[in-house]
Design a protein around this motif. Structure first.
Motif, PDB file in Angstrom:
ATOM      1  N   THR A 153      -4.111  10.020  12.024  1.00  0.00           N
ATOM      2  CA  THR A 153      -3.826  10.232  10.523  1.00  0.00           C
ATOM      3  C   THR A 153      -3.960  11.863  10.198  1.00  0.00           C
ATOM      4  O   THR A 153      -4.075  12.079   9.145  1.00  0.00           O
ATOM      5  CB  THR A 153      -4.833   9.581   9.799  1.00  0.00           C
ATOM      6  N   HIS A 165       9.136   0.513   4.549  1.00  0.00           N
ATOM      7  CA  HIS A 165       7.891  -0.054   5.288  1.00  0.00           C
ATOM      8  C   HIS A 165       8.180  -1.334   5.933  1.00  0.00           C
ATOM      9  O   HIS A 165       7.306  -2.076   6.409  1.00  0.00           O
ATOM     10  CB  HIS A 165       6.761  -0.337   4.083  1.00  0.00           C
ATOM     11  N   VAL A 221       0.872  -1.094   0.048  1.00  0.00           N
ATOM     12  CA  VAL A 221       0.022   0.126   0.003  1.00  0.00           C
ATOM     13  C   VAL A 221       0.972   1.298   0.166  1.00  0.00           C
ATOM     14  O   VAL A 221       1.637   1.369   0.780  1.00  0.00           O
ATOM     15  CB  VAL A 221      -0.923   0.043   1.329  1.00  0.00           C
ATOM     16  N   SER A 222       0.874   2.008  -0.874  1.00  0.00           N
ATOM     17  CA  SER A 222       1.647   3.420  -0.940  1.00  0.00           C
ATOM     18  C   SER A 222       0.779   4.366  -1.342  1.00  0.00           C
ATOM     19  O   SER A 222      -0.703   4.446  -1.676  1.00  0.00           O
ATOM     20  CB  SER A 222       2.582   3.080  -2.109  1.00  0.00           C
ATOM     21  N   PRO A 223       1.091   5.683  -1.239  1.00  0.00           N
ATOM     22  CA  PRO A 223       0.397   6.810  -1.366  1.00  0.00           C
ATOM     23  C   PRO A 223      -0.385   7.042  -2.845  1.00  0.00           C
ATOM     24  O   PRO A 223      -1.162   7.573  -3.255  1.00  0.00           O
ATOM     25  CB  PRO A 223       1.168   8.094  -1.035  1.00  0.00           C
ATOM     26  N   LEU A 280      -8.573   2.400   1.121  1.00  0.00           N
ATOM     27  CA  LEU A 280      -7.944   1.116   1.659  1.00  0.00           C
ATOM     28  C   LEU A 280      -8.806   0.186   2.211  1.00  0.00           C
ATOM     29  O   LEU A 280      -9.731   0.443   2.655  1.00  0.00           O
ATOM     30  CB  LEU A 280      -6.638   1.492   2.702  1.00  0.00           C
ATOM     31  N   TRP A 287      -4.494   5.908   5.708  1.00  0.00           N
ATOM     32  CA  TRP A 287      -3.409   5.278   5.778  1.00  0.00           C
ATOM     33  C   TRP A 287      -2.687   4.690   4.774  1.00  0.00           C
ATOM     34  O   TRP A 287      -3.360   3.770   3.966  1.00  0.00           O
ATOM     35  CB  TRP A 287      -3.628   4.034   7.055  1.00  0.00           C
ATOM     36  N   SER A 288      -1.364   4.893   4.903  1.00  0.00           N
ATOM     37  CA  SER A 288      -0.862   4.407   3.438  1.00  0.00           C
ATOM     38  C   SER A 288       0.420   3.882   3.867  1.00  0.00           C
ATOM     39  O   SER A 288       1.530   3.639   3.199  1.00  0.00           O
ATOM     40  CB  SER A 288      -0.482   5.541   2.587  1.00  0.00           C
ATOM     41  N   TYR A 289       0.723   3.492   5.055  1.00  0.00           N
ATOM     42  CA  TYR A 289       2.118   2.518   5.399  1.00  0.00           C
ATOM     43  C   TYR A 289       2.098   1.224   5.786  1.00  0.00           C
ATOM     44  O   TYR A 289       1.224   0.578   6.370  1.00  0.00           O
ATOM     45  CB  TYR A 289       2.544   3.289   6.640  1.00  0.00           C
ATOM     46  N   PRO A 303      -9.705   4.926   5.214  1.00  0.00           N
ATOM     47  CA  PRO A 303      -8.845   5.693   4.313  1.00  0.00           C
ATOM     48  C   PRO A 303      -8.048   6.308   5.285  1.00  0.00           C
ATOM     49  O   PRO A 303      -8.144   6.395   6.597  1.00  0.00           O
ATOM     50  CB  PRO A 303      -9.966   6.774   3.707  1.00  0.00           C
ATOM     51  N   VAL A 342      -1.484   4.498  -4.468  1.00  0.00           N
ATOM     52  CA  VAL A 342      -2.542   3.622  -4.728  1.00  0.00           C
ATOM     53  C   VAL A 342      -4.091   4.320  -4.527  1.00  0.00           C
ATOM     54  O   VAL A 342      -4.338   4.998  -3.673  1.00  0.00           O
ATOM     55  CB  VAL A 342      -2.780   2.494  -3.751  1.00  0.00           C
ATOM     56  N   ALA A 384      -2.223  -1.429   9.210  1.00  0.00           N
ATOM     57  CA  ALA A 384      -3.540  -0.795   9.018  1.00  0.00           C
ATOM     58  C   ALA A 384      -4.737  -1.155   9.617  1.00  0.00           C
ATOM     59  O   ALA A 384      -5.702  -0.374   9.479  1.00  0.00           O
ATOM     60  CB  ALA A 384      -3.704  -0.813   7.280  1.00  0.00           C
TER      61      ALA A 384
END
Length: 421
Positions: A347, A376, A216-218, A224, A230-232, A228, A220, A326
């Motif tokens: 967040t 990550h 998962v990265s910014p 999620l 969270w991108s880590y 929503p 994408v 996540a």
């Protein structure tokens, strides 16, 4: 014993040996509230005998002090007896050979704790005797106080006077009658705890196949899987295992990086969870608790090559679940209530974190700032926000997210919420 261990001791007069050169020993007699009723419940060199005569302090010389505790005659209102050590010069780490040992009337050693992890504190709760199931248990505590004996005493209801204020001398205490001679008593182990059944849950095989990791990265698009914002780190299907008593758990097929481990244990006894390294040696302690019916979430890191291996010490049925980071709960302005360690995510922007802790033991809160941290497979270095003991209210500032807020130690109920700046 090691730190956190506990065991039943016979309910007879015990002699507690506190060994350590340069250490002053004392005892605090606490009620159910976790506090003393007054100065009379503090036994130290200036007042070496409790008014009831059930606890006495004597100095044997050579760095040894003796606390005689008549467990069978302690007032019903007293539920815990703390064994405390403090230093007038230097710190706890400077005390050589620091240990606490309990002896039965016939001289049999029934419990011993060697304190090996003292740091820069000047006062420490070394051990405690506490009521359980109609008897008494001995627990190896080892909780230090950086703010010294005054901080330890204040947290347990002792009114610490201002050194500059005039002192009114207390009336002399009436010497209580000495302990009656006690015949040798054989140590009787505690009866086995009753069996508990885990609550009904869907049947889960010992090993659940894990879905392929989805990084998962910014970049994408779209929401999620766990919400929503969270991108880590990668996401994956949670792994669940149930069992009973001590075990070693192996979780294979997970992507490398930080994960959330939830542990639920039903039983009265010590709960420990430690990560094993590639040599099968103990590496990182995740759980070290004496709470009944332990429940909590902790952070672990899956190695880049290999499986996540966890050594579990538990008395009773348990359930363990490994989830992606996540999946941790988000902090909001709505108060959340928990009991035990927890992993939370922040967040939003700059905010204050309000905490209300109602436990008697350590409260340790750490934060991991993820902004600008692109690896990550591992978390950045944590920053400690709170490290206190006993009931308290705290408000601590949080920087802008994304953040991982880790309640590393919280043996007791607590609430937390965000206060927007």
């Amino acid at each position: 014993m090691i730190k956190g261990d506990n065991s039943f001791v016979p309910s007879v007069p015990l002699r507690i040996g506190v060994r350590g050169a340069g250490l002053d020993a004392m005892a605090l007699l606490l009620t159910e509230s976790g506090a003393v009723r007054g100065d009379g419940d503090v036994v130290f060199h200036g007042a070496p005998v409790h008014p009831s005569g059930t606890v006495r302090l004597t100095e044997a010389g050579g760095g040894t002090a003796w606390l005689d505790v008549g467990l069978g005659t302690i007032e019903d209102r007293i539920t815990r007896v703390l064994v405390v050590g403090s230093t007038a010069h230097g710190t706890i780490r400077d005390v050589a050979g620091l240990s606490v040992e309990a002896f039965a009337p016939d001289g049999t050693s029934v419990a011993r704790y060697d304190v090996t992890d003292g740091a820069g504190e000047t006062a420490m709760v070394l051990a405690e005797l506490y009521r359980r199931s109609g008897g008494w248990k001995f627990r190896a505590v080892g909780q230090g106080y950086a703010n010294g004996l005054a901080g330890l005493a204040t947290d347990h209801g002792v009114d610490v006077a201002d050194p500059g204020a005039p002192q009114t001398p207390l009336p002399p205490r009436t010497p209580p009658a000495p302990f009656a001679p006690v015949a040798p008593v054989a140590f009787v182990p505690a009866p086995p705890a009753p069996a508990f059944a885990l609550p009904p849950m869907p049947p889960v095989p010992p090993a659940v196949p894990v879905a392929p990791a989805v990084p998962v990265s910014p970049a994408v698009p779209g929401p999620l899987p766990y919400g929503p914002g969270w991108s880590y780190g990668p996401v994956f299907a949670p792994y669940t295992q149930i069992g009973r008593d001590n075990d070693v758990i192996t979780v294979s097929g997970l992507p490398p990086g930080p994960v959330v481990v939830q542990l639920d244990v039903q039983g009265d006894g010590y709960t420990g969870l430690v990560v094993l390294d590639r040599r099968n040696k103990e590496k990182d302690y995740l759980v070290n608790s004496t709470e009944d019916d332990f429940r909590g979430r902790v952070l672990a890191t899956v190695p880049e090559k290999g499986s996540l291996r966890l050594k579990l010490e538990a008395e009773g049925p348990w359930r363990l679940e490994v989830s992606p980071l996540a999946a941790a709960h988000r902090l909001t302005e709505e108060a959340v209530a928990y009991r035990g360690p927890e992993v939370l995510l922040h967040t939003g922007g700059v905010a204050d974190l309000a905490i209300h802790y109602r436990g008697d033991d350590n409260l340790i809160v750490n934060v991991y700032e993820l902004a600008g941290h692109d690896d990550h497979t591992a978390l950045p270095r944590d920053e400690n926000l709170v490290n206190e003991i006993g009931k308290r209210r705290e408000t601590v500032p949080l920087p802008q997210g994304p953040l991982v807020v880790q309640f590393e130690a919280a043996d007791g109920p607590w609430k937390a919420r965000l206060k927007r700046v």
